[in-house]
Design a protein around this motif. Sequence first.
Motif, short mmCIF file in Angstrom:
data_model
loop_
_atom_site.label_atom_id
_atom_site.label_comp_id
_atom_site.label_asym_id
_atom_site.label_seq_id
_atom_site.Cartn_x
_atom_site.Cartn_y
_atom_site.Cartn_z
N LEU A 1 0.92 -1.15 -0.05
CA LEU A 1 0.08 0.11 -0.04
C LEU A 1 0.79 1.34 0.08
N ARG A 2 2.03 1.05 0.64
CA ARG A 2 2.94 2.42 0.95
C ARG A 2 3.09 2.58 -0.53
N ARG A 3 3.89 1.57 -1.31
CA ARG A 3 4.27 2.05 -2.67
C ARG A 3 3.09 2.36 -3.42
N TRP A 4 1.78 1.79 -3.20
CA TRP A 4 0.76 2.19 -4.25
C TRP A 4 0.49 3.75 -4.03
N PHE A 5 0.47 4.04 -2.77
CA PHE A 5 0.13 5.63 -2.44
C PHE A 5 1.04 6.49 -3.19
N VAL A 6 2.37 6.28 -3.06
CA VAL A 6 3.26 7.24 -3.24
C VAL A 6 3.86 7.24 -4.63
N LEU A 7 4.07 6.11 -5.51
CA LEU A 7 4.73 6.14 -6.72
C LEU A 7 3.88 7.18 -7.79
N GLY A 8 2.62 6.95 -7.74
CA GLY A 8 2.01 7.99 -8.61
C GLY A 8 1.95 9.40 -8.30
#
Length: 607
Positions: free
Chosen positions: A89-96
């Motif tokens: 979730l952390r990666r999904w939240f911040v990459l975009g």
Amino acid sequence: MTLTAETPRSDLSTLRALSRLLPFAKPVLPRLVLGAVSALIASLLALSIPLVLEGVVAGPISSGDLAQIAWGAAAILGLGLAEALMVWLRRWFVLGPATGVEYSLRQSFYARLQRLPVAFHDRWQSGQLLSRMMQDMSMLRRWMAFGVVLLVVNVLTILVGTVLLFRWHWLLGTIFLVTSAPLWYAGYRFEKTYGTLARQSQDQAGDLATSVEESVHGIRVLKAFGRGKHALQKFTRQAETLRETELSKARAVGAIWFWLVLLPDIAFALCLGAGIYLVQLGQLQTAELIAFFAMGTVLRWPMESIGFLFSFMLDARTATDRIFEVFDEENTITSPDRPVSIERPRGELSFEGVHFRYQDAAPTERDLLDGVDLTLRPGETMALVGLTGSGKTTLTTLPTRLYDVTGGRVTLDGVDVRDLDLVELRRHIGMAFEDATLFSQTVRENVLLGREDLQPGSAEAERVLREALGVAQASFVDDLPHGVDTIIGEEGMSLSGGQRQRLALARAVAARPAVLVLDDPLSALDVDTEALVEDALREVLHATTALVVAHRPSTVTLADRVALLEAGRVTAVGTHSELLRTSEHYRHVISSLEVEEARLREREVNL
């Protein structure tokens, strides 16, 4: 501006420097916060595993209850899966959002480069600007998506974990805390060393990019003079300097890593000895000692990552400094708050007591333009002649405000050009330069660059295109692989110098300005082609005010009148025949132009 390794960082603290990114990050801040919260939850789940492990060791394992052991293992597995989900979730939240911030920052940076005056671009190396737009902004994207989140979360994890270590025994927690304390001093020393090296490295990378760009653009000159080896030696020296700086950075990172790895190991060894002693005294249970070391193991990665994340933050801070150096540059050439508008310009262009000097001119030097007075009547073609260094090209940059006068004023129909909106001013006054610059676009897009009012593909656009190409004698475009839809390549280097000049002239003609400023736009043409272009230009210029810098006597014949520029001043104005009769200096200038034209004709005959 040539930046060197000695370029200082800003005086702002690291956090204040990085806070300048907030306006760009504000739209996506909620998702970045959610990413940080997800990462923090993942860390708290990891910290909870030793607590569950303590209960499993103290209970089911001690009693040998296999069913309870299975439930304990399942609980630990569940915590691990939940931690993995939070990491995803952390990666999904911040990459975009991070890529969105990079996009916004890059768009604003490019727009800023377009608005800054030519004087700014005279001082700055293109490689330095390119490295800021590409390398530095990519680094900021990675830092926002990864570095800042993990740095905050890992610091919080260390603080929470350290507090939990005191849960089992104050002595073990104290040993771990005291042994780790030197890390903060090492981090302080690291910031001072690494921050300077990071700035040096990124500036040197910009210098290296400039060298590559210059070598690629000047490859014909290097090959013609056999200086490829010399260019390689210069590049090698710069690359070696950058290599040494990168090695110094690596040594600084290696030093902080040494302490980050060593001190936790020392803490573990001391805690192990103290823990065994406390177990023997009955002040600590075996399950508690195991849980303590499990917690220390969980804290191992956050502690070891601090050095890497700290260096990442300093790299990001340096990148931020470098980017905002461009944003902070003062734009001295802007549209007025309340611009005057000229709906139907007549085309009267006047220079009234014009003075100009470049920023880097010595105080003792006289102004390059030292009181120019000259008026072009509507529809008149004025030739501007003078010896090399008299200020002809500089004078042509003032009507469109590529540079601003340092004294006096330039007017269009009696209105100071500084009182006009820049877009409107540059719609009324068009330019063609001696050094024809084309873009990696089609012939059609290059020629119609100044005609935003035309609908692409319309009959009117096609008519304007063909008329402009006809005036410039640029029928060669029809022989290109795809005609006017041929992409001509970077800076038009696939074309000859004369072809580039003809397309640049066609671009100026297509713009249909009220005033046309031509800075020797025919210098690369052969004499016969020049004569054809001049005949066509007479038809165009009869209704257009034109200021033409002349380097050939044949170009002077285009003009209704001629202005003689001498030592930064207009010393004579009249027809060609009048000036030949009354001005000795004009006769000298024309004779020098005739000699040059004779050399050109001789070279053409020999070819």
